[in-house]
Design a protein around this motif. Structure first.
Motif, PDB file in Angstrom:
ATOM      1  N   GLY A  54      34.907  41.046  40.345  1.00 54.13           N
ATOM      2  CA  GLY A  54      34.683  42.209  39.644  1.00 54.13           C
ATOM      3  C   GLY A  54      35.501  43.116  40.185  1.00 54.13           C
ATOM      4  N   ILE A  55      35.210  42.983  41.513  1.00 54.02           N
ATOM      5  CA  ILE A  55      36.071  44.207  41.968  1.00 54.02           C
ATOM      6  C   ILE A  55      37.496  44.757  41.637  1.00 54.02           C
ATOM      7  N   LEU A  56      37.882  44.138  41.418  1.00 56.83           N
ATOM      8  CA  LEU A  56      39.542  43.889  41.093  1.00 56.83           C
ATOM      9  C   LEU A  56      39.170  44.980  39.517  1.00 56.83           C
ATOM     10  N   ASP A  57      38.189  44.208  38.629  1.00 56.99           N
ATOM     11  CA  ASP A  57      38.458  44.843  36.988  1.00 56.99           C
ATOM     12  C   ASP A  57      38.416  46.151  37.351  1.00 56.99           C
ATOM     13  N   SER A  58      37.016  46.184  38.069  1.00 56.04           N
ATOM     14  CA  SER A  58      36.671  48.024  38.329  1.00 56.04           C
ATOM     15  C   SER A  58      38.101  48.857  38.540  1.00 56.04           C
ATOM     16  N   ILE A  59      38.909  48.366  39.876  1.00 55.95           N
ATOM     17  CA  ILE A  59      39.832  49.278  40.402  1.00 55.95           C
ATOM     18  C   ILE A  59      40.996  49.117  39.501  1.00 55.95           C
ATOM     19  N   GLY A  60      41.137  48.352  38.408  1.00 53.20           N
ATOM     20  CA  GLY A  60      42.650  48.001  37.826  1.00 53.20           C
ATOM     21  C   GLY A  60      43.728  46.744  37.631  1.00 53.20           C
ATOM     22  N   LEU A  61      43.655  46.230  37.072  1.00 53.18           N
ATOM     23  CA  LEU A  61      44.107  44.952  37.592  1.00 53.18           C
ATOM     24  C   LEU A  61      46.460  45.464  37.495  1.00 53.18           C
ATOM     25  N   ASP A  62      46.275  46.324  36.912  1.00 57.08           N
ATOM     26  CA  ASP A  62      47.977  47.130  36.863  1.00 57.08           C
ATOM     27  C   ASP A  62      47.753  47.994  37.773  1.00 57.08           C
ATOM     28  N   THR A  63      47.108  48.989  38.819  1.00 60.40           N
ATOM     29  CA  THR A  63      47.209  49.611  39.783  1.00 60.40           C
ATOM     30  C   THR A  63      46.277  48.297  41.128  1.00 60.40           C
ATOM     31  N   LYS A 118      49.909  39.193  36.763  1.00 55.49           N
ATOM     32  CA  LYS A 118      50.938  40.474  35.969  1.00 55.49           C
ATOM     33  C   LYS A 118      50.643  39.137  34.499  1.00 55.49           C
ATOM     34  N   THR A 119      50.016  38.081  35.245  1.00 57.52           N
ATOM     35  CA  THR A 119      49.875  37.346  34.054  1.00 57.52           C
ATOM     36  C   THR A 119      48.821  38.053  32.860  1.00 57.52           C
ATOM     37  N   TYR A 120      48.039  38.103  33.526  1.00 58.10           N
ATOM     38  CA  TYR A 120      47.093  39.354  32.674  1.00 58.10           C
ATOM     39  C   TYR A 120      47.342  40.270  32.558  1.00 58.10           C
ATOM     40  N   ILE A 121      48.071  40.977  32.928  1.00 57.66           N
ATOM     41  CA  ILE A 121      48.312  42.483  32.310  1.00 57.66           C
ATOM     42  C   ILE A 121      49.274  41.832  31.456  1.00 57.66           C
ATOM     43  N   ASP A 122      50.533  41.022  31.081  1.00 63.99           N
ATOM     44  CA  ASP A 122      51.395  41.254  30.176  1.00 63.99           C
ATOM     45  C   ASP A 122      50.027  40.818  29.158  1.00 63.99           C
ATOM     46  N   GLN A 123      49.162  40.258  29.158  1.00 60.90           N
ATOM     47  CA  GLN A 123      48.210  39.888  27.861  1.00 60.90           C
ATOM     48  C   GLN A 123      47.487  41.473  27.676  1.00 60.90           C
ATOM     49  N   GLY A 124      47.570  41.928  28.432  1.00 57.93           N
ATOM     50  CA  GLY A 124      46.852  43.508  27.755  1.00 57.93           C
ATOM     51  C   GLY A 124      45.520  43.656  29.221  1.00 57.93           C
ATOM     52  N   LYS A 125      45.484  42.540  29.944  1.00 62.34           N
ATOM     53  CA  LYS A 125      44.037  42.522  30.170  1.00 62.34           C
ATOM     54  C   LYS A 125      43.992  43.123  31.369  1.00 62.34           C
ATOM     55  N   LEU A 126      43.499  44.780  31.466  1.00 57.39           N
ATOM     56  CA  LEU A 126      43.967  45.295  32.610  1.00 57.39           C
ATOM     57  C   LEU A 126      42.445  45.404  33.913  1.00 57.39           C
ATOM     58  N   GLY A 127      41.653  44.986  32.996  1.00 59.19           N
ATOM     59  CA  GLY A 127      40.203  44.795  33.735  1.00 59.19           C
ATOM     60  C   GLY A 127      39.594  45.718  32.316  1.00 59.19           C
ATOM     61  N   GLU A 128      37.947  46.448  33.496  1.00 61.41           N
ATOM     62  CA  GLU A 128      36.915  47.248  33.048  1.00 61.41           C
ATOM     63  C   GLU A 128      37.562  48.057  31.444  1.00 61.41           C
ATOM     64  N   LYS A 129      38.721  48.635  32.151  1.00 63.59           N
ATOM     65  CA  LYS A 129      39.283  49.871  31.007  1.00 63.59           C
ATOM     66  C   LYS A 129      39.806  49.365  29.556  1.00 63.59           C
ATOM     67  N   THR A 130      40.688  48.296  29.695  1.00 62.73           N
ATOM     68  CA  THR A 130      40.747  47.623  28.181  1.00 62.73           C
ATOM     69  C   THR A 130      39.821  46.925  27.836  1.00 62.73           C
ATOM     70  N   GLY A 131      38.608  46.417  27.948  1.00 63.58           N
ATOM     71  CA  GLY A 131      37.518  45.771  27.779  1.00 63.58           C
ATOM     72  C   GLY A 131      37.583  44.122  28.812  1.00 63.58           C
TER      73      GLY A 131
END
Ligand SMILES: NC(=O)c1ccc[n+]([C@@H]2O[C@H](COP(=O)([O-])OP(=O)(O)OC[C@H]3O[C@@H](n4cnc5c(N)ncnc54)[C@H](O)[C@@H]3O)[C@@H](O)[C@H]2O)c1
Length: 292
Positions: free
Chosen positions: A231-240, A261-274
């Motif tokens: 949950g913390i990682l989602d709030s920080i942003g997976l790209d960061t 990276k597997t999440y980032i490649d799907q546009g899943k960056l955490g809370e900021k992208t939903g």
């Protein structure tokens, strides 16, 4: 010197929050970004936080328009820096990007302007020279601004000691708890401890020892916390988070970076992208039955 105008560089997750708190604390704020989309989404985030603060009774509805009026979003760097008493930089966690922006800022900023960076894991000495005025430069690092309110003040060896006092006073005015990091340290105080936790959670997931939910539950239940490491990682942003982990040479960090990276490649960056490890605005870990 009294600080009146604060210039925020970068209108992402952190820049938008620091800008908003600065305006709430009565400062005139400029917020600069390269992308109009970032400025638009920053305004959206600020309005959302303001609604939460009104709902929670921290602000009144009538204060909201005047707070927003104090914030000037802009794509024009010279305009953003004009008359600024202090700059806080919150652009992408990449040393080349920061160096190149600071070189530009160094040429444009007025001679009285204090210069600060919100970098999470880089050291101010890595780009102090680029500012053209290393003595006026220091790390001033926020966490979440509204929920986690510690602000790190971390000078590099050439920082003018006067700036430390200025930042301590400013930190309190921005409703934060200032702490001083006496020696340059990647991750300051809290993030050094947090990295140990997130790195351990990364190891558990890449080695398939437990599920995301069970790893989070273990932390949340034992420490009475509202969220766990994922949950913390989602709030920080997976790209960061990826920017930090992929630069670490050990195999566990490399494995975790590849996983992120597997999440980032799907546009899943955490809370900021939903979406990240959880989906937002109602992630599973906030549901009352999550830890039952
Ligand atoms: N996310 C966090 O929880 C957190 C906490 C504390 C500090 N930080 C630090 O704050 C900084 C920003 O992180 P973030 O999570 O807000 O990132 P983010 O990706 O949400 O936002 C970065 C913003 O910087 C902009 N940008 C990139 N290059 C630019 C340039 N040259 N000029 C102007 N704008 C530029 C991007 O368009 C984007 O809007 C990083 O250094 C990070 O380590 C992040």
């Amino acid at each position: 010197m009294t600080l009146r105008k604060i210039c925020i560089l970068g209108a992402g997750t952190l820049g938008s929050r620091v800008a908003l708190q600065s305006a709430i604390s009565g400062f005139t704020v400029s917020i600069f970004d390269l992308k109009q989309a970032s400025l638009d989404s920053a305004l959206f985030t600020m309005q959302k936080i303001l609604r939460q603060l009104v709902r929670g009774g921290t602000l009144t509805e009538s204060q909201v328009p005047e707070i927003l009026q104090r914030i000037q979003p802009t794509l024009d760097l010279p305009e953003a820096l004009k008359g600024a008493d202090l700059v806080n930089e919150s652009v992408t966690e990449d040393v080349a990007i920061k160096k190149s922006l600071w070189a530009e800022v160094g040429k444009l900023a007025e001679s009285h302007t204090w210069l600060t960076t919100n970098t999470s894991y880089l050291l101010p000495s890595q780009f102090a020279e680029e500012t053209g005025s290393p003595s006026r430069f220091c790390a001033f690092h926020f966490h979440d601004v509204f929920y986690s309110r510690v602000v790190d003040i971390m000078p590099h060896p050439g920082t003018d000691p006067t700036l430390i006092g200025v930042l301590e006073k400013l930190g309190r005015k921005l409703n934060q708890v200032p702490v001083i990091v006496r020696k340059e340290n990647p991750g300051y105080l809290f993030n050094t401890m947090l990295m140990a936790l997130l790195g351990a959670a990364g190891k558990l997931i890449t080695r398939e020892v437990g599920s995301i939910e069970d790893i989070d539950k273990s932390w949340m239940v034992n420490f009475h916390m509202p969220m766990g490491p994922f949950g913390i990682l989602d709030s920080i942003g997976l790209d960061t988070a990826w920017h930090v982990t992929h630069k670490m040479s050990d195999s566990a960090s490399q494995a975790f970076a590849a996983h992120l990276k597997t999440y980032i490649d799907q546009g899943k960056l955490g809370e900021k992208t939903g979406e990240g490890f959880y989906t937002y605005p109602n992630p599973r870990y906030r549901e009352p039955d999550f830890i039952l």
